[in-house]
Write an enzyme that holds these catalytic residues in place. Sequence first.
Site, short mmCIF file in Angstrom:
data_model
loop_
_atom_site.label_atom_id
_atom_site.label_comp_id
_atom_site.label_asym_id
_atom_site.label_seq_id
_atom_site.Cartn_x
_atom_site.Cartn_y
_atom_site.Cartn_z
N HIS A 123 0.84 -1.19 0.00
CA HIS A 123 0.00 0.00 0.00
C HIS A 123 0.88 1.25 0.00
CE1 HIS A 123 1.01 -0.12 4.23
NE2 HIS A 123 0.44 1.06 4.43
N CYS A 127 -7.26 6.19 -2.31
CA CYS A 127 -7.91 7.41 -2.76
C CYS A 127 -7.15 8.60 -2.20
CB CYS A 127 -9.36 7.44 -2.27
SG CYS A 127 -10.31 8.85 -2.84
N ASP A 155 -0.22 6.83 7.55
CA ASP A 155 -0.37 5.46 7.07
C ASP A 155 -1.79 4.99 7.36
OD1 ASP A 155 -0.33 2.74 6.56
OD2 ASP A 155 1.57 2.38 7.56
#
Length: 273
Positions: free
Chosen positions: A191, A259, A208
């Site tokens: 990620h 996003c 994070d």
Amino acid sequence: MGNFFSHLLQRKGDDRVNLNEFKKSHERFSQGPLGLGILTQKDDRGYSTSVLNRKIKPKDDRKELFHSLKYEDDEEVFHAFHGGNSDEILVRHEPSNIVISRGVLQCLRPGAWLNDEVINLYLELLKERERREPEKFLKCHFFNTFFFEKLTNGKNGYDFKAVRRWTTKKKLGYTLIECDKVFVPIHKGKHWCLAVINIKNETFQYLDSLGGEDIHVLEVLARYLMEETRDKGDTEIDSTSWKKELVDDLPLQKNWRVCFFVTNDAFFIIFLL
């Protein structure tokens, strides 16, 4: 984008989804034109409803930042996600030479993995927005997705020389120390996270959406900024003594899609939907 696209694309790319269904779903979920404005719908208490269904206090001027799309624009979005040729070029950003094909753009579909090109194009657009309205936004610098990897790819996990020429005044038109904030996207393998060098407040911040904490990232950037200012001939600063903040008041991911959320001072958070 969140609930709306999740519903629209639940057929996992079935091209039989037609534009009429697209618009009906659009009206049911967004109650208005599709676009970034969907991130700032307000509930009955006046709070913005994010795509995570979390409550975020709205900024007074947020409406100026999120512009909804018109229906003719919705049609463009529909064909971008459901067209047949994944190699078709949809966007060619000449200043940065970034090319976005339909296949690349479809990384924004639910369940897909975000790619470098989409992130980097987004950052380029933020740069352009600031140049258009410098009186409205903080002066910021946005590193691309390759910067931190290059900086930390040395023999001992650090290589200033590898990125030294990225920030010459001739290339940028300014030095980093002249900026209010510097944004650094960080890839953590599965990620994306974000580090912010807040020069204005002498703070390093790490965000994070998995709730992870990596103080090492901030220590690396503190060392980098000190060497950067020394190398470019600015007044030497001891940025290693600046505050290091692991930001914990963040929306947390519910799956693996990423996003962006932009606020009025160009401080944006990358979080997973």
